[in-house]
Design an enzyme around this catalytic site. Structure first.
Site, PDB file in Angstrom:
ATOM      1  N   HIS A 173       0.886  -1.277  -0.155  1.00 57.29           N
ATOM      2  CA  HIS A 173      -0.020   0.037   0.025  1.00 57.29           C
ATOM      3  C   HIS A 173       0.831   1.141  -0.067  1.00 57.29           C
ATOM      4  CE1 HIS A 173      -3.639  -1.979   2.189  1.00 57.29           C
ATOM      5  NE2 HIS A 173      -4.151  -1.607   0.896  1.00 57.29           N
ATOM      6  N   CYS A 269      -2.045   3.103   9.051  1.00 54.83           N
ATOM      7  CA  CYS A 269      -3.130   2.103   8.601  1.00 54.83           C
ATOM      8  C   CYS A 269      -4.278   2.076   9.501  1.00 54.83           C
ATOM      9  CB  CYS A 269      -2.614   0.841   8.482  1.00 54.83           C
ATOM     10  SG  CYS A 269      -1.023   0.601   7.478  1.00 54.83           S
TER      11      CYS A 269
END
Ligand code: ARG
Length: 286
Positions: A173, A269
């Site tokens: 990511h 996150c």
């Protein structure tokens, strides 16, 4: 006035880790960690991050739910700008059940929820990060989000989108290896990107604003940082990196998140910024 207005200028969404566990493998960090998590330690680590962030910003909580152990990673719920949110379309079936939970939470909080086409994976603020200096958006692709999401995002949010190709599966990511900071600084791990993307970054962020970290810091998720004002929350950073950030005026808060690293996530996150300001799409001179 938005419902997220508070004495603090930033508001973040978090989801308590009551149902967090490593129960499947969808990134290299999860390999060998299925059922090897310590729930009590995860709860303590999450709480320390929450309390630290709560001292400098507004924190909203969404309820956790059984069967969606990665929902604790709220960065992947969607991408928020003003009162719009582009809901995530998870690439892996293991996370797709989270979409309905995030959709319901955003709608209940008065946000306009926009949906990607069924065949266009997009993993929200895990892969889409606003530059802190202007309206421009950075979009990571290559592992999770599909590059076809870029023109849709640009149109919906009336923003310029710079795509970046991710090439290392450990940094799957964008927010695992790239973090725009206040003041136009960029904390990032260059080797996670292909050559063209490294050039694009260099052409948009002047050298004196680029803070390139080495592999050791990158593997400790130092780039997976939450920035609010001058505060930076992260799992761990080397003394050299901390000193570099402090010299620029940032206050670094290291909050160990080893249980979440087992799932491939850390501080950033675990949060979703709800107060991304709508601004002109032009990048002001630094
Ligand atoms: N296990 C999760 C996944 O692989 C971790 C997500 C981490 N989130 C992030 N924004 N990097 O999807």
């Amino acid at each position: 006035m938005s419902q997220f207005d508070s004495p603090f200028s930033d508001s973040f969404l978090m989801c308590p880790p009551e149902h967090f566990e490593v129960s499947y493998v969808i990134n290299p960090w999860m390999e060998g960690n299925v059922a090897h998590d310590d729930k009590a330690l995860a709860a303590r680590q999450w709480q320390i991050l929450h309390d630290g962030l709560r001292a400098v910003a507004q924190v909203e909580l969404m309820p956790s739910a059984a069967g969606v152990p990665d929902m604790v990673f709220t960065a992947n719920g969607g991408l928020v700008l003003g009162d719009k949110v582009i809901l995530s379309r998870f690439r892996h079936i293991e996370r797709q059940a989270e979409e309905a939970h995030f959709d319901a939470w955003f709608a209940a909080h008065g946000m306009q929820v926009l949906h990607m086409p069924d065949d266009v994976p997009f993993e929200g603020a895990g892969d889409a990060l606003f530059d802190r200096q202007g309206g421009q958006l950075w979009l990571g692709h290559g592992h999770r989000s599909d590059i076809r999401s870029a023109p849709l995002i640009a149109g919906w949010l009336d923003t310029e989108v710079q795509t970046l190709q991710l090439v290392d599966p450990r940094f799957y990511h964008l927010d695992t290896c790239f973090c725009p900071l206040n003041g136009g600084y960029l904390l990032y791990f260059p080797e996670a990107f292909d050559q063209a993307s490294q050039k694009a970054i260099a052409s948009r962020v002047p050298e004196q604003r680029r803070i390139a970290v080495g592999l050791a810091d990158a593997l400790h998720f130092a780039c997976n940082a939450v920035n609010s004002g001058r505060h930076i929350f992260l799992n761990r950073a080397s003394d050299g990196l901390c000193a570099q950030l402090q010299a620029l005026g940032f206050e670094v808060h290291q909050t160990p998140l080893s249980e979440f690293l087992k799932a491939g996530g850390a501080a950033k996150c675990l949060t979703l910024k709800l107060t991304e300001p709508v601004q002109a799409a032009t990048v002001p001179a630094v």
